[in-house]
Motif scaffolding. Structure first.
Motif, PDB file in Angstrom:
ATOM      1  N   ASN A 127      30.458  -8.921  86.826  1.00 40.30           N
ATOM      2  CA  ASN A 127      30.847 -10.078  87.646  1.00 40.30           C
ATOM      3  C   ASN A 127      29.734 -11.235  87.215  1.00 40.30           C
ATOM      4  OD1 ASN A 127      28.932  -8.242  88.970  1.00 40.30           O
ATOM      5  ND2 ASN A 127      28.753 -10.007  90.581  1.00 40.30           N
ATOM      6  N   MET A 185      40.299  -3.232  92.769  1.00 40.92           N
ATOM      7  CA  MET A 185      40.739  -4.698  92.954  1.00 40.92           C
ATOM      8  C   MET A 185      39.392  -5.576  92.721  1.00 40.92           C
ATOM      9  SD  MET A 185      42.932  -4.334  96.411  1.00 40.92           S
ATOM     10  CE  MET A 185      41.769  -3.963  97.578  1.00 40.92           C
ATOM     11  N   ARG A 224      36.873  -5.293  90.661  1.00 41.35           N
ATOM     12  CA  ARG A 224      36.786  -5.251  89.209  1.00 41.35           C
ATOM     13  C   ARG A 224      37.849  -6.193  88.535  1.00 41.35           C
ATOM     14  NH1 ARG A 224      39.229  -0.838  85.480  1.00 41.35           N
ATOM     15  NH2 ARG A 224      41.005  -1.664  86.373  1.00 41.35           N
ATOM     16  N   ASP A 225      39.201  -6.204  89.343  1.00 40.71           N
ATOM     17  CA  ASP A 225      40.351  -6.954  88.459  1.00 40.71           C
ATOM     18  C   ASP A 225      40.273  -8.383  88.740  1.00 40.71           C
ATOM     19  OD1 ASP A 225      41.372  -4.463  87.477  1.00 40.71           O
ATOM     20  OD2 ASP A 225      42.635  -4.289  88.883  1.00 40.71           O
ATOM     21  N   ALA A 226      39.477  -8.759  90.153  1.00 39.47           N
ATOM     22  CA  ALA A 226      39.496 -10.100  90.526  1.00 39.47           C
ATOM     23  C   ALA A 226      38.465 -11.045  89.409  1.00 39.47           C
ATOM     24  CB  ALA A 226      38.804 -10.103  91.803  1.00 39.47           C
ATOM     25  N   ASN A 282      38.571 -10.696  86.357  1.00 39.63           N
ATOM     26  CA  ASN A 282      39.494 -11.107  85.095  1.00 39.63           C
ATOM     27  C   ASN A 282      40.747 -11.900  85.450  1.00 39.63           C
ATOM     28  OD1 ASN A 282      37.989  -9.701  82.931  1.00 39.63           O
ATOM     29  ND2 ASN A 282      39.099  -7.907  83.348  1.00 39.63           N
ATOM     30  N   SER A 283      40.974 -12.092  86.696  1.00 36.48           N
ATOM     31  CA  SER A 283      42.046 -12.936  87.252  1.00 36.48           C
ATOM     32  C   SER A 283      42.081 -14.308  86.593  1.00 36.48           C
ATOM     33  CB  SER A 283      42.128 -13.042  88.552  1.00 36.48           C
ATOM     34  OG  SER A 283      42.877 -13.967  89.292  1.00 36.48           O
ATOM     35  N   GLN A 284      43.098 -14.756  86.174  1.00 34.91           N
ATOM     36  CA  GLN A 284      43.215 -15.898  85.540  1.00 34.91           C
ATOM     37  C   GLN A 284      43.210 -17.238  86.594  1.00 34.91           C
ATOM     38  OE1 GLN A 284      43.182 -16.474  82.047  1.00 34.91           O
ATOM     39  NE2 GLN A 284      42.901 -14.434  82.298  1.00 34.91           N
ATOM     40  N   MET A 285      43.498 -16.955  87.823  1.00 39.55           N
ATOM     41  CA  MET A 285      43.519 -17.960  88.790  1.00 39.55           C
ATOM     42  C   MET A 285      42.704 -17.683  90.268  1.00 39.55           C
ATOM     43  SD  MET A 285      46.822 -19.872  90.292  1.00 39.55           S
ATOM     44  CE  MET A 285      47.504 -18.554  91.128  1.00 39.55           C
ATOM     45  N   SER A 308      39.489 -16.544  90.612  1.00 37.64           N
ATOM     46  CA  SER A 308      38.740 -15.362  90.543  1.00 37.64           C
ATOM     47  C   SER A 308      37.564 -15.432  91.442  1.00 37.64           C
ATOM     48  CB  SER A 308      38.477 -15.036  89.163  1.00 37.64           C
ATOM     49  OG  SER A 308      37.509 -16.315  88.589  1.00 37.64           O
ATOM     50  N   MET A 353      39.003 -14.809  94.865  1.00 42.27           N
ATOM     51  CA  MET A 353      39.360 -13.330  94.769  1.00 42.27           C
ATOM     52  C   MET A 353      38.076 -12.422  95.071  1.00 42.27           C
ATOM     53  SD  MET A 353      42.691 -13.227  92.475  1.00 42.27           S
ATOM     54  CE  MET A 353      42.849 -11.250  92.432  1.00 42.27           C
TER      55      MET A 353
END
Length: 293
Positions: free
Chosen positions: A18, A144, A146-148, A150-153, A155, A158
């Motif tokens: 992060n 969830m 961790r994946d936030a 790498n979110s493209q929108m 982030s 999230m």
């Protein structure tokens, strides 16, 4: 000179961290990194953070852990979590490629979050009583989070939301000591604190007096002031000012919002009062804080 930060001694760089985000308030509470590291080891030393290892690897694998002189040799299961509290000397050796999320927390920030957001007073041990456990729910919350990253929108938003979910689940499940272990006066309990906190949350924009706070707690003004300071470490007035400044910090992110409006919305007498208290607590004026945010 050895480092006391977990991130500075891990043998491989994280695949996800992060640190790549522009830090939000949540990022000030925790640090998340995801590793897929080849078999290796970490030195035996003491860290200033709690660190939480969350195993995502489906195949069980052998791990060795040295913890304050005790050698533990065990099979690490999927969804198994190992907590090493700050101040505990520990070292690691893993014998297969890892797939692990590592979340580190500064104890004082965890304590402040639990106190201000949940109305929970953590004991001095905090997470010391839960060294190892399996919890799929906590693991999913960490995934969830961790994946936030790498979110493209969205982030940032999230990461903020999921970090709160993770912290709340962790504290509510594992952060509360038994009633007879709580390190505060029996005359001022968590229920007293929760009532006062809820009152301050609803009323911080208005006139909040010591007498009104004491009434919410169901105590005399004298005993409330003494017990509050003994328990929380701040006088009721200091607590109220800190609460108002935290609210103001969020409002300052609204770039076009006038300082006077923020001052009045947070219950300060005027803009000069707001600036004086803010600088006392944050070391900079509201204008400087807004510029650097």
């Amino acid at each position: 000179m050895t480092s006391n930060l977990y991130q500075e001694v891990y043998p491989e760089p994280p695949l996800v961290s992060n640190a790549s985000l522009n830090h939000t308030r949540a990022a000030d509470l925790l640090n998340l990194e995801y590793f897929e590291a080849q078999p290796s080891s970490m030195p035996y030393q003491v860290f200033d953070q709690h660190h939480i290892l969350i195993n995502l690897k489906k195949d069980s694998h052998r791990v060795e852990n040295w913890r304050d002189g005790e050698h533990r040799d065990f099979i690490f299961q999927q969804h198994e979590i190992i907590v090493t509290p700050a101040g505990v000397r520990s070292g690691w050796c893993w014998h297969a490629k890892s797939k692990v999320i590592v979340i580190t927390l500064i104890p004082s920030k965890l304590e402040k979050f639990a106190q201000s957001e949940l109305g929970i007073l953590l004991g001095s041990k905090q997470l010391q009583d839960i060294p190892q456990f399996i919890d799929e729910d906590i693991c999913n919350a960490a995934v969830m989070l961790r994946d936030a990253i790498n979110s493209q929108m969205g982030s940032e938003v999230m990461f903020e939301s999921f970090s709160r979910i993770f912290l709340i689940k962790l504290i509510q499940k594992y952060g509360v000591q038994r009633e007879d272990d709580l390190q505060f006066s029996k005359s001022f309990t968590a229920k007293h604190y929760q009532r006062v906190l809820e009152y301050v949350r609803k009323s911080f924009s208005y006139d909040v007096s010591l007498e009104k706070m004491a009434t919410e707690a169901g105590l005399s003004t004298y005993h409330f002031a003494r017990l509050f300071k003994q328990t929380i470490g701040q006088t009721p007035h200091q607590f109220l000012m800190s609460f108002r400044v935290e609210k103001a910090k969020n409002m300052l992110k609204e770039i076009d919002r006038p300082m006077m409006d923020i001052a009045m919305s947070c219950g300060f007498a005027d803009q000069a009062h707001f600036s004086r208290v803010f600088k006392q607590l944050e070391g900079k004026t509201p204008k400087q804080y807004r510029k650097n945010s």
